[in-house]
Design a protein around this motif. Structure first.
Motif, PDB file in Angstrom:
ATOM      1  N   ALA A   1     -15.278   2.156  14.155  1.00  0.00           N
ATOM      2  CA  ALA A   1     -14.774   3.005  13.072  1.00  0.00           C
ATOM      3  C   ALA A   1     -13.255   2.977  13.014  1.00  0.00           C
ATOM      4  N   THR A   2     -12.627   3.049  14.188  1.00  0.00           N
ATOM      5  CA  THR A   2     -11.159   2.998  14.223  1.00  0.00           C
ATOM      6  C   THR A   2     -10.639   1.687  13.667  1.00  0.00           C
ATOM      7  N   SER A   3     -11.264   0.582  14.069  1.00  0.00           N
ATOM      8  CA  SER A   3     -10.837  -0.729  13.582  1.00  0.00           C
ATOM      9  C   SER A   3     -10.946  -0.803  12.068  1.00  0.00           C
ATOM     10  N   ALA A   4     -12.011  -0.228  11.508  1.00  0.00           N
ATOM     11  CA  ALA A   4     -12.207  -0.260  10.054  1.00  0.00           C
ATOM     12  C   ALA A   4     -11.110   0.518   9.337  1.00  0.00           C
ATOM     13  N   VAL A   5     -10.750   1.697   9.858  1.00  0.00           N
ATOM     14  CA  VAL A   5      -9.711   2.513   9.220  1.00  0.00           C
ATOM     15  C   VAL A   5      -8.349   1.821   9.305  1.00  0.00           C
ATOM     16  N   LEU A   6      -8.024   1.269  10.470  1.00  0.00           N
ATOM     17  CA  LEU A   6      -6.737   0.607  10.626  1.00  0.00           C
ATOM     18  C   LEU A   6      -6.640  -0.618   9.711  1.00  0.00           C
ATOM     19  N   ALA A   7      -7.722  -1.371   9.615  1.00  0.00           N
ATOM     20  CA  ALA A   7      -7.719  -2.533   8.714  1.00  0.00           C
ATOM     21  C   ALA A   7      -7.550  -2.095   7.266  1.00  0.00           C
ATOM     22  N   ALA A   8      -8.155  -0.963   6.899  1.00  0.00           N
ATOM     23  CA  ALA A   8      -8.018  -0.460   5.530  1.00  0.00           C
ATOM     24  C   ALA A   8      -6.581  -0.027   5.245  1.00  0.00           C
ATOM     25  N   GLY A   9      -5.915   0.580   6.230  1.00  0.00           N
ATOM     26  CA  GLY A   9      -4.518   0.966   6.048  1.00  0.00           C
ATOM     27  C   GLY A   9      -3.616  -0.232   5.832  1.00  0.00           C
ATOM     28  N   ILE A  10      -3.826  -1.286   6.624  1.00  0.00           N
ATOM     29  CA  ILE A  10      -3.059  -2.515   6.442  1.00  0.00           C
ATOM     30  C   ILE A  10      -3.331  -3.109   5.069  1.00  0.00           C
ATOM     31  N   THR A  11      -4.573  -3.018   4.622  1.00  0.00           N
ATOM     32  CA  THR A  11      -4.948  -3.564   3.313  1.00  0.00           C
ATOM     33  C   THR A  11      -4.164  -2.901   2.187  1.00  0.00           C
ATOM     34  N   LEU A  12      -4.059  -1.573   2.238  1.00  0.00           N
ATOM     35  CA  LEU A  12      -3.338  -0.863   1.184  1.00  0.00           C
ATOM     36  C   LEU A  12      -1.881  -1.303   1.122  1.00  0.00           C
ATOM     37  N   HIS A  13      -1.232  -1.394   2.292  1.00  0.00           N
ATOM     38  CA  HIS A  13       0.175  -1.775   2.296  1.00  0.00           C
ATOM     39  C   HIS A  13       0.369  -3.222   1.849  1.00  0.00           C
ATOM     40  N   ALA A  14      -0.518  -4.107   2.300  1.00  0.00           N
ATOM     41  CA  ALA A  14      -0.404  -5.514   1.916  1.00  0.00           C
ATOM     42  C   ALA A  14      -0.587  -5.696   0.412  1.00  0.00           C
ATOM     43  N   ILE A  15      -1.554  -4.982  -0.155  1.00  0.00           N
ATOM     44  CA  ILE A  15      -1.765  -5.065  -1.601  1.00  0.00           C
ATOM     45  C   ILE A  15      -0.533  -4.561  -2.344  1.00  0.00           C
ATOM     46  N   ASN A  16       0.062  -3.496  -1.834  1.00  0.00           N
ATOM     47  CA  ASN A  16       1.267  -2.952  -2.461  1.00  0.00           C
ATOM     48  C   ASN A  16       2.375  -4.003  -2.550  1.00  0.00           C
ATOM     49  N   LEU A  17       2.537  -4.797  -1.484  1.00  0.00           N
ATOM     50  CA  LEU A  17       3.622  -5.770  -1.454  1.00  0.00           C
ATOM     51  C   LEU A  17       3.301  -7.054  -2.204  1.00  0.00           C
ATOM     52  N   THR A  18       2.012  -7.332  -2.420  1.00  0.00           N
ATOM     53  CA  THR A  18       1.641  -8.616  -3.023  1.00  0.00           C
ATOM     54  C   THR A  18       1.076  -8.512  -4.431  1.00  0.00           C
ATOM     55  N   LEU A  19       0.548  -7.339  -4.781  1.00  0.00           N
ATOM     56  CA  LEU A  19      -0.116  -7.202  -6.078  1.00  0.00           C
ATOM     57  C   LEU A  19       0.807  -7.535  -7.234  1.00  0.00           C
ATOM     58  N   SER A  20       2.058  -7.115  -7.129  1.00  0.00           N
ATOM     59  CA  SER A  20       2.975  -7.263  -8.262  1.00  0.00           C
ATOM     60  C   SER A  20       3.455  -8.691  -8.453  1.00  0.00           C
ATOM     61  N   ALA A  21       3.293  -9.554  -7.424  1.00  0.00           N
ATOM     62  CA  ALA A  21       3.868 -10.897  -7.505  1.00  0.00           C
ATOM     63  C   ALA A  21       3.395 -11.653  -8.738  1.00  0.00           C
ATOM     64  N   THR A  22       2.074 -11.633  -8.987  1.00  0.00           N
ATOM     65  CA  THR A  22       1.551 -12.371 -10.136  1.00  0.00           C
ATOM     66  C   THR A  22       1.609 -11.556 -11.425  1.00  0.00           C
ATOM     67  N   MET A  23       1.871 -10.253 -11.327  1.00  0.00           N
ATOM     68  CA  MET A  23       1.996  -9.441 -12.535  1.00  0.00           C
ATOM     69  C   MET A  23       3.425  -9.407 -13.047  1.00  0.00           C
ATOM     70  N   LEU A  24       4.403  -9.723 -12.203  1.00  0.00           N
ATOM     71  CA  LEU A  24       5.800  -9.553 -12.600  1.00  0.00           C
ATOM     72  C   LEU A  24       6.205 -10.348 -13.834  1.00  0.00           C
ATOM     73  N   PRO A  25       5.770 -11.614 -13.979  1.00  0.00           N
ATOM     74  CA  PRO A  25       6.132 -12.295 -15.233  1.00  0.00           C
ATOM     75  C   PRO A  25       5.673 -11.530 -16.474  1.00  0.00           C
ATOM     76  N   SER A  26       4.475 -10.952 -16.434  1.00  0.00           N
ATOM     77  CA  SER A  26       3.976 -10.158 -17.557  1.00  0.00           C
ATOM     78  C   SER A  26       4.731  -8.846 -17.689  1.00  0.00           C
ATOM     79  N   ILE A  27       5.061  -8.242 -16.546  1.00  0.00           N
ATOM     80  CA  ILE A  27       5.808  -6.983 -16.570  1.00  0.00           C
ATOM     81  C   ILE A  27       7.186  -7.189 -17.189  1.00  0.00           C
ATOM     82  N   VAL A  28       7.875  -8.234 -16.747  1.00  0.00           N
ATOM     83  CA  VAL A  28       9.212  -8.525 -17.263  1.00  0.00           C
ATOM     84  C   VAL A  28       9.154  -8.822 -18.758  1.00  0.00           C
ATOM     85  N   ALA A  29       8.111  -9.510 -19.186  1.00  0.00           N
ATOM     86  CA  ALA A  29       7.977  -9.827 -20.614  1.00  0.00           C
ATOM     87  C   ALA A  29       7.839  -8.565 -21.462  1.00  0.00           C
ATOM     88  N   GLU A  30       7.259  -7.505 -20.882  1.00  0.00           N
ATOM     89  CA  GLU A  30       7.050  -6.277 -21.643  1.00  0.00           C
ATOM     90  C   GLU A  30       8.209  -5.299 -21.531  1.00  0.00           C
TER      91      GLU A  30
END
Length: 473
Positions: A23-52
């Motif tokens: 259970a602990t491993s699952a929670v810790l992995a989920a926490g890392i997932t949230l932070h990683a998505i935060n840092l990477t999600l915008s990379a492919t959206m930024l060209p569209s964001i800048v265009a708008e």
């Protein structure tokens, strides 16, 4: 000083993925997932964001400011966990993260988006540091390497989905939903953390004072190198770079002489194995910023759609996660060879990316396969030695400072990401990245960005050899 820890036959993946630690491993992995998505999600959206909403000149700041906020929040996370306990610490960090996601989703201008990214980064940095701090509190030492590999492997796998998911939202012209979807996801995570994490006794001692001067120098170095990319002339750019370098050197000197420190003893002394381990880690993670710029180059120079560009850039994560899971079992000479091989493979990867990415309008299958292979190799170059470098740092740290080392791991990684993105943004801006209508200038920018990362990889290779030589001595 050499590392004496080796895996035992009992220290397998089943020990952290099943039974008492599941259970602990699952929670810790989920926490890392949230932070990683935060840092990477915008990379492919930024060209569209800048265009708008505009803000091309602040392109690299999306990653830089989010990571800077993560570094600053990481510095207070240790005291937070001791005062509130792990469960409430995770809940508070989740609330901050969700607030930033909401602001980013509603942003109508680039400054407002950057504000949301800063708040997201602060919450994500707390999550990241809490996850790594829990390793030394919960797992026995024989499982540290496996736990490190689990968290950083999760980071790598998530980096596969972050750009890809961002590409989907960009393809559908729904980039706001890309940030908005983080709200319910964070709520689910907080509920799981409160229910599943073990109760850790709160520390009733007074909170330890923060090394505010060193923290200010760390933040100032990142801001200075970031500002250098938007200065109006070369002279001011040079002054900003010099100021950043001066602050880094001053920080290292204060860490050697002051009683209040950000890092464990020996972390800033160039002749110590702890310093060499941190230096190799910093140089490797510094260079992963290539992934941040690849979606833009793939879309503008090679005509790929946002979705396909996101998937191609995310191949870095496949190489990282796969090689890390495989490498975690290595001990002795095999472990040393894996650590040394990483930066060498990175040099090869950046040479390929620097030569092929600038090929304007080259959209054939051969070119795509070469770029894909180079990105997978880039991921392998980090993942193959990553769990061992993390474990080296904990082992080279005195037992009474291992909680500081856990925080230092997140600080070093996030500083390297921010500094690497800022430096790449500087190189890009000086070589044509902002010339939206001139593909040749953008191609020139791609060449010099990857050439810079290649040079950093050469330095990482030399530093890594010095580290392994010290271990064998």
């Amino acid at each position: 000083m050499s590392a004496t820890y080796e895996h035992t036959p009992e220290a397998g993946w089943r020990d952290i993925l099943r039974g008492d630690f599941a259970a602990t491993s699952a929670v810790l992995a989920a926490g890392i997932t949230l932070h990683a998505i935060n840092l990477t999600l915008s990379a492919t959206m930024l060209p569209s964001i800048v265009a708008e909403i505009g803000g091309q000149h602040l392109y690299a700041w999306n990653a830089t400011l989010a990571t800077l906020a993560a570094i600053l929040s990481a510095a207070v996370t240790g005291n937070l966990m001791r005062r509130t306990g792990a469960r409430l610490g995770f809940a508070l960090s989740g609330l901050i993260f969700a607030s930033g996601s909401l602001i980013a989703a509603l942003a109508m201008t680039m400054p407002m988006l950057l504000l949301g990214r800063i708040i997201q980064g602060a919450g994500g940095g707390m999550l990241f540091t809490l996850c790594y701090s829990m390793i030394v509190l919960i797992y026995p030492e024989r499982l540290w390497s496996r736990a490190m590999a689990l968290l950083s492997g999760t980071w790598g796998i998530t980096m596969l989905f972050g750009p890809a998911v961002g590409g989907v939202f960009a393809e559908l012209d729904m980039w706001r939903m890309g940030f908005g979807i983080m709200l319910p996801t964070t709520v689910v995570f907080v509920i799981l953390a409160l229910r599943l994490l073990p109760q850790i006794k709160r520390d009733t001692r007074p909170p330890e004072p923060l090394a505010l001067t060193q923290l200010a120098l760390l933040a100032g170095a990142i801001l200075a190198i970031s500002l250098s990319s938007v200065m109006p002339n070369v002279l001011l750019t040079g002054l900003a770079v010099a100021a950043s370098a001066t602050m880094v050197v001053t920080l290292m000197r204060r860490e050697l002489t002051q009683p209040l420190r950000l890092f464990p003893r020996g972390a800033t002394r160039p002749d110590s194995p702890l310093f060499l381990s941190i230096a190799v880690m910093s140089l490797l993670i510094f260079s992963i910023n290539a992934e941040f710029f690849m979606p833009y180059f793939l879309q503008r120079l090679h005509g790929h759609s946002p979705l396909l560009a996101g998937y191609i850039a995310a191949l870095v994560s496949i190489g990282w996660a796969g090689s890390e899971v495989y490498s975690a079992k290595f001990t002795g000479r095999a472990m040393h060879r894996a650590v040394i091989a990483g930066p060498v493979l990175m040099v090869v990867s950046f040479v390929a990316l620097g030569l092929v990415t600038p090929m304007v309008a080259a959209t054939g299958l051969t070119v795509t396969l070469i770029l894909s292979g180079a990105l997978i190799l880039l991921g392998i170059s980090i993942g193959i030695g990553w769990p061992h470098l993390n474990t080296f740092i904990l082992q080279f740290t005195d037992a009474d400072e291992r909680d500081m080392a856990a925080s230092a791991l997140s600080t070093v990684q996030m500083f390297s990401v921010a500094f690497g993105t800022a430096l790449a943004g500087l190189v890009g801006n000086l070589t044509g990245f902002n010339d939206l209508e001139n593909l040749d200038r953008i191609a020139n920018s791609a060449f010099w960005i990857f050439a810079t990362f290649a040079a950093v990889s050469v330095i990482a290779t030399l530093t890594c050899r010095a580290l392994i030589a010290r271990q064998k001595a």
